[in-house]
Write an enzyme that holds these catalytic residues in place. Structure first.
Site, mmCIF file in Angstrom:
data_model
loop_
_atom_site.group_PDB
_atom_site.id
_atom_site.type_symbol
_atom_site.label_atom_id
_atom_site.label_comp_id
_atom_site.label_asym_id
_atom_site.label_seq_id
_atom_site.Cartn_x
_atom_site.Cartn_y
_atom_site.Cartn_z
ATOM 1 N N HIS A 188 4.923 -1.335 -8.365
ATOM 2 C CA HIS A 188 4.226 -0.648 -9.602
ATOM 3 C C HIS A 188 5.219 0.295 -9.906
ATOM 4 O O HIS A 188 4.960 0.906 -11.094
ATOM 5 C CB HIS A 188 2.891 -0.256 -9.051
ATOM 6 C CG HIS A 188 2.905 1.020 -8.267
ATOM 7 N ND1 HIS A 188 2.497 1.143 -7.031
ATOM 8 C CD2 HIS A 188 3.106 2.389 -8.637
ATOM 9 C CE1 HIS A 188 2.550 2.359 -6.535
ATOM 10 N NE2 HIS A 188 2.873 3.329 -7.350
ATOM 11 N N ASP A 221 2.798 -4.922 -3.118
ATOM 12 C CA ASP A 221 3.398 -3.766 -3.790
ATOM 13 C C ASP A 221 4.602 -3.264 -3.355
ATOM 14 O O ASP A 221 5.173 -2.149 -3.173
ATOM 15 C CB ASP A 221 2.393 -2.635 -3.632
ATOM 16 C CG ASP A 221 2.735 -1.485 -4.963
ATOM 17 O OD1 ASP A 221 3.435 -1.849 -5.847
ATOM 18 O OD2 ASP A 221 2.136 -0.468 -4.866
ATOM 19 N N GLY A 304 4.647 10.307 -8.170
ATOM 20 C CA GLY A 304 6.060 10.460 -8.319
ATOM 21 C C GLY A 304 6.478 10.130 -6.895
ATOM 22 O O GLY A 304 7.692 9.349 -6.656
ATOM 23 N N ASN A 305 5.788 9.988 -5.775
ATOM 24 C CA ASN A 305 6.127 9.776 -4.462
ATOM 25 C C ASN A 305 6.108 8.389 -3.927
ATOM 26 O O ASN A 305 6.834 7.964 -3.322
ATOM 27 C CB ASN A 305 5.165 10.506 -3.313
ATOM 28 C CG ASN A 305 5.744 11.780 -3.162
ATOM 29 O OD1 ASN A 305 4.843 12.735 -3.387
ATOM 30 N ND2 ASN A 305 6.589 11.840 -2.433
ATOM 31 N N SER A 306 5.637 7.699 -5.186
ATOM 32 C CA SER A 306 5.522 6.038 -4.808
ATOM 33 C C SER A 306 6.783 5.385 -4.782
ATOM 34 O O SER A 306 7.896 5.686 -5.266
ATOM 35 C CB SER A 306 4.924 5.580 -5.914
ATOM 36 O OG SER A 306 3.466 5.615 -5.763
ATOM 37 N N LEU A 361 -3.173 -21.412 6.598
ATOM 38 C CA LEU A 361 -3.758 -22.194 7.611
ATOM 39 C C LEU A 361 -4.896 -22.984 6.962
ATOM 40 O O LEU A 361 -5.269 -24.165 7.430
ATOM 41 C CB LEU A 361 -4.365 -21.212 8.745
ATOM 42 C CG LEU A 361 -5.121 -21.562 9.799
ATOM 43 C CD1 LEU A 361 -4.337 -22.476 10.476
ATOM 44 C CD2 LEU A 361 -5.921 -20.514 10.632
ATOM 45 N N GLY A 362 -5.954 -22.569 5.931
ATOM 46 C CA GLY A 362 -6.719 -23.577 5.394
ATOM 47 C C GLY A 362 -8.094 -23.243 5.781
ATOM 48 O O GLY A 362 -8.746 -24.219 6.199
ATOM 49 N N VAL A 363 -8.543 -21.934 6.163
ATOM 50 C CA VAL A 363 -9.854 -21.615 6.589
ATOM 51 C C VAL A 363 -10.312 -20.639 5.719
ATOM 52 O O VAL A 363 -9.489 -19.596 5.111
ATOM 53 C CB VAL A 363 -9.977 -21.114 8.035
ATOM 54 C CG1 VAL A 363 -9.551 -22.359 8.773
ATOM 55 C CG2 VAL A 363 -9.009 -19.763 8.292
ATOM 56 N N ILE A 365 -12.617 -17.175 6.248
ATOM 57 C CA ILE A 365 -13.258 -16.598 7.429
ATOM 58 C C ILE A 365 -13.890 -15.419 6.907
ATOM 59 O O ILE A 365 -14.008 -14.934 6.121
ATOM 60 C CB ILE A 365 -12.012 -16.039 8.459
ATOM 61 C CG1 ILE A 365 -10.991 -15.537 7.192
ATOM 62 C CG2 ILE A 365 -11.406 -17.412 9.241
ATOM 63 C CD1 ILE A 365 -9.770 -14.931 8.146
#
Length: 576
Positions: A188, A221, A304-306, A361-363, A365
């Site tokens: 971001h 991010d 600003g810390n991002s 994996l295709g589940v 949950i």
């Protein structure tokens, strides 16, 4: 009235310099999650096994400094962290980004505010940005038209991308991770930016470099950018899987645009997930759920810390400062950082082709809570209950069934559905992994070979998805099958279905152009939709990821060999 807490992405609060544009805030709908168990379990590392590293990243990895030695315990009270600060500050950079402000449609603006809008963005079709083309009622004057030509609807004049008067200026942070200028930061901080400048401290003097984006991953991010410099001081990276609640940490960056600033606190909690922080600002319309595994800290983190480093008491980076939980948008003692193990895994994947490959994996949950445990006749809580198994998915092939309770995967404990999702996504497609499930009161081990995550699988169920997408199925193309080749040109791996739809002979191979921006340089040079690109820079291509990698290797221009309805041609496209 009880005021709800507010989540705020630190960078977005810092940088809006246009009068009247508010800082962006995201509402946190509920209270914080309950306190962790008395015996906290450190989150598992999401780094892939060493034997799965891509050869392309071997040299890059060799440049990164690592230190995984344990922190000393029960030492004397430390009266100064000056030595730690001196170690990390040369690696901390301040990032300035410029992002064009997109003008909204006229019908989205209240009538009473339109005169102010026109005077800022310019009247539709007018040449004067300060009111040209306006009538006496502060409305845009209709453009002249020739006899018989229909009147075109009025639309706001979009500012030029390089018009400094219509740019949102933002400030964030980052850290140098290699001596030759690779920098890790938040997505971001640089998302949609047309210009990125980086301030680096060189022997006590600030020097500014223009940066290019190597790759971004909105779902975590994380972003990787690069400046053209050598001999820089890289940060030393630690091992975030060894962090414990109570460890001392320091946050460095440019809060409120004050560069080279450091604050100190402790690790307040580990494994914070389902906060909805990454999903809000990932640029995907808010419909895609992000991957969260945050370190919580009370070290002061402000706008600003991002993108700045979170370091331990020995000056080793253990996280990337990302967001704060606050009612005011300022520090309230609850900050979140991405674990460095997770971030480095993403960065090494971005270095290959600018995209992240995730396991599938295709589940579907859900968490095993008290009510569901009672219904299933299971005495313990914790784990992920299988609610749906995709047809033909790796889970079905491995023998996973409905009502199975997954308690461990790839030799890592699963205590929630979000933990399972993180572990699977952090494992490369093609990996064979063991899965421990509870079925009928017995623990059994199954083996599954993960596939590449289809793009549609990222959508939350609330967006209308009712099934589990299959890799390669219509509407569920894997991310490496679709890519932006050069600015304004989207290509897709040529499949049998696309051959039939566009009437492409079997002897023609390459990638097919699925979208061309009409205002792009590529369109001006002759690239059209349905073109098949067989060679990039004189090298044959077979899929979109390969084509994009070859195109990125060109500094200024890209040479394309194109097949179009039986004709073959060469096109030289500017690469900017």
């Amino acid at each position: 009235m009880k005021t709800q807490p507010r989540l705020c992405i630190a960078f977005t609060c810092a940088g809006m310099l246009v009068s009247g544009l508010p800082g962006l805030h995201a509402q946190q709908p509920g209270a914080l999650p309950p306190a962790a168990p008395t015996k906290p379990v450190a989150p598992p590392t999401l780094m892939p096994p060493a034997d799965l590293k891509e050869p392309l990243t071997a040299d890059f990895s060799a440049k990164i400094l690592r230190d995984a030695n344990p922190l000393p315990n029960n030492g004397q009270l430390q009266m100064s962290y000056a030595t730690v600060v001196e170690k990390i500050l040369p690696s901390v950079v301040t990032i300035h980004s410029s992002t064009p402000i997109k003008a909204p449609e006229v019908d989205q603006i209240p009538p009473q505010l339109r005169p102010f809008f026109y005077r800022f963005f310019g009247a539709p079709g007018g040449s004067d940005p300060f009111g040209g083309g306006m009538n006496e009622d502060d409305e845009p004057a209709p453009a002249p038209r020739r006899r018989g030509q229909p009147q075109q609807p009025q639309r706001p004049q979009q500012p030029a991308p390089d018009d400094d008067a219509h740019q949102s200026q933002g400030v964030g942070s980052g850290m140098i991770i290699t001596p030759d200028g690779y920098i890790m930061t938040n997505n971001h901080v640089v998302a949609d930016a047309k210009k990125i400048d980086v301030d680096v401290d060189v022997n006590g003097t600030s020097k500014t470099y223009r940066a290019t984006v190597i790759g971004t991953d909105p779902l975590t991010d994380v972003a990787l950018i690069k400046i053209d410099a050598t001999g820089l001081t890289p940060a030393t990276l630690g091992d975030s899987s060894k962090l414990r609640v109570g460890d001392i940490v320091l946050a460095a960056g440019a809060p409120m645009e004050l560069s080279r600033s450091v604050t100190q606190g402790i690790v307040s909690a580990l494994g914070r997930s389902n906060e909805g922080i990454v999903g809000r600002g990932n640029g995907l319309g808010g419909r895609v759920q992000g991957y969260e595994d945050f370190i919580q800290t009370d070290a002061s983190i402000n706008p600003g810390n991002s993108g700045g480093p979170l370091v331990d008491g020995m000056g080793r980076v253990v996280g990337i400062s990302t967001a704060i939980l606050s009612r005011t948008g300022m520090n309230a003692g609850i900050g979140f950082a991405i674990p460095i193990n997770m971030a480095l895994h993403i960065v090494e994947d971005l270095l290959d082709d600018g995209a992240v490959q995730r396991g599938f994996l295709g589940v579907q949950i859900t968490d095993l809570d008290a009510a569901l445990a009672e219904r299933l006749g299971f005495k313990e809580q914790g784990g992920a209950v299988v609610m749906m198994v995709g047809a033909g998915s790796p889970a079905e092939k491995a023998g996973i069934q409905l009502e199975d309770i997954i308690v461990a995967i790839n030799n890592q404990r699963v205590d929630s559905s979000s933990r399972l999702r993180l572990i699977v996504s952090g494992t490369k497609p093609g990996s064979q992994i063991p899965i421990d499930v509870m079925r009928g009161g017995k623990r059994i081990t199954l083996n599954a070979t993960l596939e590449a995550l289809p793009e549609e699988a990222l959508s939350e169920l609330s967006s209308g998805q009712r099934g589990i997408p299959r890799p390669g199925a219509p509407g569920g193309q894997a991310k490496d099958n679709i890519s932006e080749l050069v600015t304004g040109v989207t290509v897709q791996t040529l499949t049998p279905a696309l051959r039939e739809r566009h009437d492409i002979p079997d002897n023609v191979n390459g990638v097919i152009v699925t979208k061309v921006d009409a205002d792009s340089r590529a369109a001006a040079m002759g690239v059209e939709e349905s073109d098949v690109i067989s060679h990039v820079n004189r090298k044959p291509v077979t899929n979109a990821a390969e084509a994009r990698t070859l195109a990125k290797g060109s500094d200024k221009t890209v040479l394309l060999r194109v097949w179009r309805k039986g004709d073959t041609m060469l096109l030289m496209i500017g690469n900017n």
